[in-house]
Design an enzyme around this catalytic site. Structure first.
Site, mmCIF file in Angstrom:
data_model
loop_
_atom_site.group_PDB
_atom_site.id
_atom_site.type_symbol
_atom_site.label_atom_id
_atom_site.label_comp_id
_atom_site.label_asym_id
_atom_site.label_seq_id
_atom_site.Cartn_x
_atom_site.Cartn_y
_atom_site.Cartn_z
ATOM 1 C CG HIS A 12 -0.232 0.143 2.312
ATOM 2 N ND1 HIS A 12 0.651 1.669 3.194
ATOM 3 C CD2 HIS A 12 0.389 -1.369 2.802
ATOM 4 C CE1 HIS A 12 1.267 0.999 3.939
ATOM 5 N NE2 HIS A 12 0.957 -0.772 4.649
ATOM 6 C CD GLU A 89 2.412 -5.982 7.700
ATOM 7 O OE1 GLU A 89 2.252 -6.908 7.582
ATOM 8 O OE2 GLU A 89 3.069 -5.205 7.676
#
Length: 233
Positions: A12, A89
């Protein structure tokens, strides 16, 4: 005949927490202006890739990154896009949202290393890292190694299998630095821990008959390509 199944796995864009050095696992902050600009360049650099599908984790920063890329893609409005919580994550429990120095200060001490540099020089395993995070987590929120392994592996493999089953082709996936690095270790356990993947970098995997092959890692040339396109428009 099927096309090769290729996963373009993107870290990201740079966020507020990335910028001020805070640990960002399941906690979340939006992309900064710099982060948005970099991902806009990335989208321009990827705009001619024929993506059959797009995915991101369900974290806001990953979804924001995916939307920007698809907005810049020449066929973005027609590319099916879904989120998958399995490619999030890692969760750092009570250390989530704290300064990076807290996480990378306590974990080496738990593992009996002098500091972060000493720990990384000795090439710790991802299981050792996960176990140390659980020890450091006072809230009991951090995930055990086996749970992280199973969710990450099943998430990416299911995406790849689905695309291969439906004729193959390219898939865009937005995920997270440690998760991407961990996935590569599950494919090839000889690889060193790589937790410094660049925001907006592309790691490309080929999937065929149930097996992943690593093609490129931490590739930022699509950002450079998009920057050049942007500069000439």
């Amino acid at each position: 005949m099927n096309e090769p199944t290729t996963l373009y796995i993107i870290r990201h864009g740079k966020t507020m927490f990335n910028t001020i050095g805070r640990t960002q696992g399941w906690s979340d902050t939006p992309l900064t202006r710099e982060g948005e600009k970099t991902i806009l360049y990335l989208g321009l650099g990827l705009r001619e890739i024929d993506f059959k599908e797009a995915y991101s984790s369900d974290s806001g920063r990953a979804m924001q990154t995916a939307r920007i890329i698809l907005q810049e893609h020449q066929n973005g409005a027609n590319i099916p896009y879904n989120t998958d919580s399995r490619i999030r994550e890692w969760c750092f429990g009570s250390l989530d949202g704290g300064y990076d120095g807290e996480l990378w200060g306590v974990v080496p001490r738990i593992l009996a290393y002098k500091n972060y540099e000493d720990m990384m020089t000795n090439s710790i395993s991802y299981k050792e890292l996960a176990d140390a995070i659980i020890t450091a987590d006072t809230a009991n929120w951090a995930e055990p190694y086996d749970k992280i392994r199973d969710r990450v592996w099943s998430g990416f493999k299911d995406i790849a299998y689905h695309r291969e089953k439906h004729g193959g082709g390219n898939v865009m996936i937005v995920s997270h630095g440690l998760t991407i690095s961990f996935l590569m270790s599950l494919i090839d356990n000889r690889l060193p821990m790589q937790i410094a993947l660049e925001n907006g970098s592309v790691t490309k995997l080929i999937y065929e008959n149930g097996k992943f092959t690593i093609d490129t890692v931490n590739d930022t040339h699509y950002i450079d390509k998009g920057n050049a396109i942007f500069s000439t428009t």
